[in-house]
Design an enzyme around this catalytic site. Structure first.
Site, PDB file in Angstrom:
ATOM      1  N   HIS A 281       5.714  34.552  16.601  1.00 56.59           N
ATOM      2  CA  HIS A 281       4.735  35.406  15.589  1.00 56.59           C
ATOM      3  C   HIS A 281       4.877  36.941  15.968  1.00 56.59           C
ATOM      4  O   HIS A 281       4.894  37.643  15.210  1.00 56.59           O
ATOM      5  CB  HIS A 281       3.521  34.906  15.150  1.00 56.59           C
ATOM      6  CG  HIS A 281       3.615  33.632  14.388  1.00 56.59           C
ATOM      7  ND1 HIS A 281       2.483  32.758  14.077  1.00 56.59           N
ATOM      8  CD2 HIS A 281       4.534  33.059  13.428  1.00 56.59           C
ATOM      9  CE1 HIS A 281       2.816  31.707  13.294  1.00 56.59           C
ATOM     10  NE2 HIS A 281       3.914  31.996  12.960  1.00 56.59           N
TER      11      HIS A 281
ATOM     12  N   HIS B 214      15.037  31.143   8.583  1.00 56.42           N
ATOM     13  CA  HIS B 214      14.780  31.873   9.840  1.00 56.42           C
ATOM     14  C   HIS B 214      16.246  32.243  10.088  1.00 56.42           C
ATOM     15  O   HIS B 214      16.619  33.281  10.541  1.00 56.42           O
ATOM     16  CB  HIS B 214      14.055  31.254  10.936  1.00 56.42           C
ATOM     17  CG  HIS B 214      12.576  31.093  10.710  1.00 56.42           C
ATOM     18  ND1 HIS B 214      12.002  32.298  10.776  1.00 56.42           N
ATOM     19  CD2 HIS B 214      11.849  30.101  10.472  1.00 56.42           C
ATOM     20  CE1 HIS B 214      10.655  31.922  10.651  1.00 56.42           C
ATOM     21  NE2 HIS B 214      10.702  30.871  10.472  1.00 56.42           N
TER      22      HIS B 214
END
Length: 389
Positions: free
Chosen positions: A237, A368
């Site tokens: 993150h 992703h």
């Protein structure tokens, strides 16, 4: 070598005949026991939209399939508005709604029928139910009827809210007054989370908060490998926030200088503290507040976001060191994560490189990896879709 076209072919196996997309296992088969999950449907719709925007043909039907599922399928709550988390969970979550906004934005940018209508509806729900203008942040979770709001607040949903807001602004265009407001909201959120909480803690980003936005540093200590709310510092993150700060900068007229400064510092902390923190190459999932590994499993998405953040920093700063890091980490991913049987990457490995499933079972997510493949060589814009367009 990971190939985007082969990854997309693998992702297409998630198509459900009755509507939407399902969670894929390692064998490329949908896991029917999981039903439909809105974040999967929205992410897959977004990915197929990016495929279309990259100039690839043959993806229009799958984009329409995803838009139809989100606009009128069982995940959409026609009675109360918004989207349920899944066919088995009627919770209304900010994380889920951020991805519906993203799917609508990418579908609209790709010119898919119904994409703009989906985006408009999702934005209305996001602004009315989740965006807290007084705080410059999004609240987390409601019950099905929008009558009870959870006391929990989270950085993860806000991170994807930033991503979705920037993508929506790009899709709407500068002629729509909502675009400027969405970009300003994205910068406000980055300012609270990165320029505020992360900077204050020497670039260790807290993820969990009370209803009054006080950090809960011990949250989920007893469930540290949670897939969405793990305990401690989530390395991936920090990379993702660093990259999004740069996307926000690209979309903002006269952006504040701290966006680049903070992205650089947050990236450096994640890279230096995370890489081989337990003596094995790769990034552990999480660290504690003293930079010690908590969950040492390697997640594919963490490496993808590290690669994408390094590449974006290289494009913004012109510094070759970031490109070298991006290339080095990508080579590590190809050597460790790539699955020649599917064309995708294993989602979770042990520190030694064996396939694991403590947090992520199967290979459900092309989001992703597809973005990591699409971003290199593209201009930095507010969204991946705008970079491709």
């Amino acid at each position: 070598m990971t190939d985007l076209d082969r990854l997309l072919d693998f992702a297409a196996r998630s198509r459900l005949p009755e509507g939407g997309f399902g969670y894929l296992g390692d064998d490329g088969r949908v896991r029917p026991e999981r039903g439909q999950e809105t974040w999967i449907v929205a992410r897959m719709t977004h990915v197929f939209g990016l495929a279309r925007l990259s100039g690839r043909s043959g993806w229009d039907e799958l984009i329409r399939h995803g838009v139809r599922a989100l606009a009128g399928g069982p995940l959409h709550d026609a009675a109360h508005g918004g989207w349920c988390a899944s066919t088995a969970d009627d919770t209304k979550a900010a994380y889920v709604h951020a991805f519906v906004v993203l799917a609508g934005a990418t579908a609209a940018t790709a010119g898919a029928p119904g994409g703009r209508e989906l985006l408009d509806e999702a934005l209305d729900v996001w602004q009315a139910r989740f965006w807290d203008d007084a705080e410059g942040l999004a609240v987390e979770e409601w019950d099905a009827g929008w009558t009870r709001l959870s006391d929990y607040r989270g950085a993860n949903a806000n991170m994807h809210g930033v991503e979705a807001s920037l993508a929506a602004a790009d899709a709407l265009g500068d002629g729509d007054p909502r675009a400027a407001r969405l970009r300003a909201q994205a910068v406000r959120t980055v300012e609270r989370v990165v320029h505020g909480w992360a900077r204050e803690r020497d670039w260790r980003l807290p993820e969990h908060f009370t209803a009054g936005w006080q950090p809960l540093l011990e949250y989920n200590r007893d469930e540290p490998a949670h897939p969405f709310r793990p305990y401690g510092v989530t390395i991936g993150h920090q990379f993702e926030w660093a990259r999004l700060a740069l996307h926000a900068r690209a979309a903002t007229p006269d952006p504040p200088t701290w966006l680049v400064e903070d992205a650089t510092a947050l990236f450096a902390a994640a890279a230096s503290r995370g890489w081989a923190a337990d003596g094995h190459d790769g990034f552990p999932y999480t660290l504690d507040w003293d930079d010690r590994p908590v969950v040492s499993q390697r997640m594919h998405w963490v490496l993808c976001e590290a690669v994408a953040a390094a590449g974006t920093l290289a494009a913004v700063t012109g510094e070759a060191a970031y490109r070298s890091l991006s290339d080095h980490w990508w080579a590590h991913g190809e050597a460790r994560f790539a699955d020649p049987a599917t064309g995708s990457w294993h989602h979770e490995l042990t520190p030694e490189g064996a396939v694991a499933a403590g947090t992520w079972d199967g290979q459900p997510d092309a989001y992703h990896l597809a973005q990591a493949l699409l971003l290199p060589g593209r201009p930095v814009r507010g969204s991946v879709a705008a970079s491709l367009r």
